[in-house]
Design an enzyme around this catalytic site. Structure first.
Site, PDB file in Angstrom:
ATOM      1  N   ASP A  86       6.927 -29.247  -1.994  1.00 32.95           N
ATOM      2  CA  ASP A  86       7.932 -28.212  -1.757  1.00 32.95           C
ATOM      3  C   ASP A  86       9.356 -28.728  -1.703  1.00 32.95           C
ATOM      4  O   ASP A  86      10.293 -27.976  -1.886  1.00 32.95           O
ATOM      5  CB  ASP A  86       7.628 -27.486  -0.443  1.00 32.95           C
ATOM      6  CG  ASP A  86       8.046 -28.312   0.757  1.00 32.95           C
ATOM      7  OD1 ASP A  86       7.753 -29.524   0.743  1.00 32.95           O
ATOM      8  OD2 ASP A  86       8.654 -27.767   1.680  1.00 32.95           O
ATOM      9  N   CYS A 117       0.823  -1.204   0.000  1.00 34.12           N
ATOM     10  CA  CYS A 117       0.000   0.000   0.000  1.00 34.12           C
ATOM     11  C   CYS A 117       0.859   1.257   0.000  1.00 34.12           C
ATOM     12  O   CYS A 117       2.078   1.177   0.083  1.00 34.12           O
ATOM     13  CB  CYS A 117      -0.908   0.010   1.223  1.00 34.12           C
ATOM     14  SG  CYS A 117       0.060  -0.062   2.730  1.00 34.12           S
ATOM     15  N   ASP A 157      10.296 -33.835  -4.006  1.00 32.99           N
ATOM     16  CA  ASP A 157       9.071 -33.692  -4.808  1.00 32.99           C
ATOM     17  C   ASP A 157       9.372 -33.156  -6.203  1.00 32.99           C
ATOM     18  O   ASP A 157       8.506 -33.170  -7.071  1.00 32.99           O
ATOM     19  CB  ASP A 157       8.108 -32.692  -4.154  1.00 32.99           C
ATOM     20  CG  ASP A 157       7.759 -33.083  -2.748  1.00 32.99           C
ATOM     21  OD1 ASP A 157       7.433 -34.262  -2.546  1.00 32.99           O
ATOM     22  OD2 ASP A 157       7.818 -32.217  -1.860  1.00 32.99           O
ATOM     23  N   CYS A 163       2.914   1.631   3.088  1.00 32.65           N
ATOM     24  CA  CYS A 163       4.102   0.768   3.096  1.00 32.65           C
ATOM     25  C   CYS A 163       5.251   1.476   2.397  1.00 32.65           C
ATOM     26  O   CYS A 163       6.384   1.451   2.857  1.00 32.65           O
ATOM     27  CB  CYS A 163       3.851  -0.534   2.333  1.00 32.65           C
ATOM     28  SG  CYS A 163       2.421  -1.435   2.875  1.00 32.65           S
ATOM     29  N   ASP A 188       2.180 -33.317  -1.032  1.00 34.14           N
ATOM     30  CA  ASP A 188       3.300 -33.707  -0.203  1.00 34.14           C
ATOM     31  C   ASP A 188       2.883 -33.327   1.216  1.00 34.14           C
ATOM     32  O   ASP A 188       1.977 -32.515   1.395  1.00 34.14           O
ATOM     33  CB  ASP A 188       4.550 -32.937  -0.653  1.00 34.14           C
ATOM     34  CG  ASP A 188       5.678 -33.078   0.337  1.00 34.14           C
ATOM     35  OD1 ASP A 188       5.966 -34.214   0.691  1.00 34.14           O
ATOM     36  OD2 ASP A 188       6.253 -32.051   0.731  1.00 34.14           O
TER      37      ASP A 188
END
Lengths: 52, 730
Positions: free
Chosen positions: B629, B49, B633, B52, B453
């Site tokens: 992850d 935003c 995998d 920020c 996973d």
């Protein structure tokens, strides 16, 4: 219809100025962060005094 | 590296070579060894935003030595101009203090997207085409509303003066791509486009010379404009995905600490040779395969194998690249580096999975394949028929065949897919999903089987204590006091969970690989492994505390990823079949599966078995979505029809997958499935809409009734309809 000889060049000229402005904006990287610029305008940081 | 090559090739997606990302390439390492310029780049994944931006910019500008800081909200990063002594590492804690997570980015890798030349060029052409279109249209309206003779000719001439240079300049992307596809003997979508633009321009010029009634300058320019708009949207989606994917890749810097005669030096991993000694600090990742020669610690293998329990490592233990060292420093003798390391073997597995995967043909490609020959056939047919019917009136026949080409030209078709994909990926980006591959949405829409996973995907990979309320108060206080002295994940979790006052302990010391020991009122208390504390080990993740000669087990369960339950429930409601494939032990896997209501699950799976399972499902005709992850995998992610990985995943896993989950919450995955289905429906609708316009307009053109006005109307109305339809996406 003689007015066309003035109006057509004028309309082309104005359009051309717009096109040049667009080129300038593009060259100075003003389209790099559209989302940020949209948010930046709402900042209140320099409302009271200009950026030093 | 695939990412680096992608810039030049333009159309190569970042996921082109996940295998390359598993092992860092020579190019990347060469770039890392170059001196870093003072211009720093930091990734700010949580900035969103105006406030920020102010906080970050003002906060950084207050740092001595920083000249300027500017946040780019679109790319979620901040670039800092600073004196050479200011380093990114020193800025990260400052940003963390302001409440923003930040990661250092490699400016060498990023420079290519910063100067997005291709995008700017397209935008420039789009601007020129837009300017020309508006001016020519103004003049054309005058002609359509009845300007005659000399006025009409004058207007046509002015139109020509504007349109011809525009077409030459702005139409180049189409001409180039048409020429490229013609040279290899294919009829791409760009061939009829280029033909229509060139034919329309030249026939109009010819008509203008001969004071003809119809000129198609406006159509030619409008065609270029609308198609460029589609091309730009397409480019934009890909550029954002590419820069973000590359940002993720830049997060990990492959370096190691080599020890030569007691002197430590930081080197790139490729500089390591077999027999070298490397030092791995607690919290660091093993850079190579090796054997521990000194030090005691525990290693977290979850990213490699999916095991949730850390394993003890001491002299003689074999460690593999990618494992994380937890408690004590380790000296590791290199056994295999580079090509021979287990990381590289994993890369080979990924490469095999990639090669057996059939290439997906997108809806747009399939449409173009059917469309191009048809358009050419129609146009030539019309030319032949009118030559015969008018007894050889070349001018009339060419006029008609040009009109057919202009009207059938895939203006709406060129916008139909990019507009929908842009709308959908923008929507998903705001939800925290990054679409790396343009066809991923279409593939996601066809999925009927989801394979998960466990560790790090459905769970966060961070344990939380489960039986604290069953422990006596004093034991809890002692455990909290002991845990505060360690950075072991279980200890950290314990410190976070215990709210009471910790016991006053003295002589706190960590015994790497075993636990923490201290004295309480002259008595030894311990927190750590079962055998060291003197307790009977339980069969689940637990740590043990020894107080006053009594031992207590503190049990842990992996915390469920937020939104995982919602996502699984939504997928089940959508009628998808679910499967849990984990490398972890069977007890935690079965427990999680029953908790989430997943009926099919398997534990203790090796990477190769995961790939085999996914392939077996695909051989049964299922379209598999793989969510994972870990390195274990990666091959399965590459094999699956479409794949998703969280941002916390390893480099290789993220590169192999089509979609990256940027936030922690998993709920957006279910949204992604829904939006994917919806966007595929919109794409089909858009094809239908543009086909409908053609069904009406083409017969008119074939009969020779098409006028420039009709062509302009059909083109703009159909383009606007498909764009609006794309925006209907919810």
């Amino acid at each position: 219809m003689e007015i066309l000889t003035i109006l057509i060049p004028v309309s082309l000229l104005l359009g051309g100025i717009g096109l040049l402005a667009f080129f300038w904006a593009l060259k100075t990287k003003q389209f790099e962060d559209p989302q940020g610029d949209a948010a930046r305008i709402l900042k209140t940081d320099y409302d009271d005094h200009p950026k030093p | 590296m695939a990412l680096a090559d992608g810039y030049d090739a333009g159309h190569v997606s970042p996921s082109a070579c996940p295998a390359c990302a598993v092992a860092p390439s020579a190019e990347r390492l060469a770039e890392l060894s170059r001196p870093v310029s003072a211009r720093l780049m930091l990734s700010l994944p949580t900035a969103h935003c105006a406030a920020c931006m102010s906080t970050v910019e003002n906060g950084l500008q207050a740092v001595p030595g920083v000249q300027s800081a500017r946040v780019n909200l679109t790319l979620r990063r901040v670039s800092v101009d600073a004196d050479p002594e200011v380093t990114a590492e020193s800025l990260i804690p400052i940003l963390a203090g302001l409440g923003y997570e930040a990661h250092e980015l490699d400016p060498g890798l990023l420079s290519a997207t910063e100067t997005d030349k291709q995008g700017r060029e397209l935008l420039m052409r789009l601007g020129v085409a837009g300017f020309a279109m508006m001016n020519v249209m103004l003049l054309s309206v005058a002609v359509w509303s009845g300007a005659g003779d000399a006025t009409r000719d004058l207007f046509h001439w002015i139109s020509a003066a504007i349109a011809l240079p525009t077409v030459v300049f702005a139409g180049q992307p189409f001409f180039k791509s048409a020429w490229a596809s013609l040279r290899v003997g294919r009829l791409g979508m760009d061939v009829p486009i280029s033909l229509a633009i060139i034919l329309a321009s030249s026939i109009s010029l010819f008509e203008t010379f001969n004071s003809g009634h119809h000129a198609y300058f406006d159509a030619a320019v409008m065609l270029v404009f609308f198609l460029l708009a589609g091309r730009y949207l397409d480019h934009r989606t890909r550029a954002v995905a590419r820069s973000a994917a590359e940002e993720l890749a830049a997060l990990e810097v492959p370096r190691a600490i080599r020890v030569v005669d007691g002197v430590e030096e930081t080197v790139t991993i490729s500089a390591l040779a077999v027999g070298d000694t490397v030092r791995v600090r607690p919290g660091g990742r093993m850079p190579v395969d090796g054997e521990v020669i000194s030090g005691m610690s525990e290693v977290d293998r979850s990213l490699l194998t999916g095991e949730s329990l850390p394993a003890v490592a001491g002299p003689g233990t074999m460690v593999a690249a990618g494992e994380i060292n937890l408690t004590g420093p380790l000296m590791v003798r290199v056994i295999a580096a580079g090509r021979d390391s287990s990381l590289h073997r994993m890369a080979d597995l990924v490469a095999v999975a990639e090669s057996t995967k059939t290439k997906y043909t997108s809806l747009a490609e399939r449409a173009a394949r059917a469309y191009s020959p048809l358009v050419h056939l129609l146009s030539f047919g019309a030319f032949g028929y009118w030559m015969w019917a008018t007894g050889g009136d070349l001018r009339y026949a060419i006029n008609i065949s040009a009109a057919v080409l202009i009207i059938t030209c895939p203006c709406a078709l060129g916008l139909a897919v990019p507009a929908v994909v842009t709308a959908a990926s923008g929507k998903l980006f705001r939800k925290g999903l990054l679409i790396k591959d343009g066809t991923a949405l279409e593939r996601l829409a066809e999925v009927d089987y989801v394979v998960f996973d466990k560790t790090g995907t459905l769970t966060l990979g961070t344990p939380t204590p489960t039986n604290l309320d069953m422990l006596p108060q004093d034991a809890l206080a002692v455990a909290a006091g002991l845990a505060a002295g360690s950075s072991h994940p279980l200890a950290v979790a314990l410190t976070r969970a215990v709210t009471g006052q910790p016991a006053p302990l003295t002589d706190l010391r960590e015994v790497p690989g075993y636990g923490i020991e201290a004295r309480l009122n002259g008595e030894t208390v311990r927190l750590g492994r079962a055998e060291w504390v003197g307790a009977a080990p339980a069969d689940e993740t637990a740590t043990y505390v020894l107080v006053a000669g009594e031992t207590h087990a503190i049990k842990f369960a992996d915390k469920l990823r937020p939104g995982a339950e919602t996502a699984v429930a939504a997928m089940k409601a959508a009628g998808l079949r679910l499967m849990l494939l984990s490398g972890d032990a069977s007890a935690p896997v079965a427990d999680l599966a029953t908790r989430l209501g997943i009926t099919e699950f398997a534990a203790g799976k090796l990477p190769a078995e995961k790939v085999a399972q996914v392939r077996a499902l695909q051989d049964q005709g299922h379209k598999v979505l793989m969510i994972g992850d870990g390195l274990n995998d990666t091959a399965a992610l590459a094999q699956a029809y479409v794949s998703i990985s969280p941002a916390s995943a390893l480099d290789a896993a993220r590169t192999a997958s089509d979609i990256v989950l940027l936030g922690q919450d998993m709920a957006p995955v279910a949204d992604a499935l829904r939006i994917a289905k919806q966007s595929t429906r919109r794409i089909r609708e858009n094809f239908g809409l543009s086909a409908a316009y053609n069904v009406v307009a083409v017969p008119l053109a074939l009969m020779g009734l098409a006028t420039p006005l009709l062509a302009a109307l059909a083109m703009s109305v159909s383009s606007i309809t498909v764009s609006l339809n794309a925006l209907r996406l919810r």
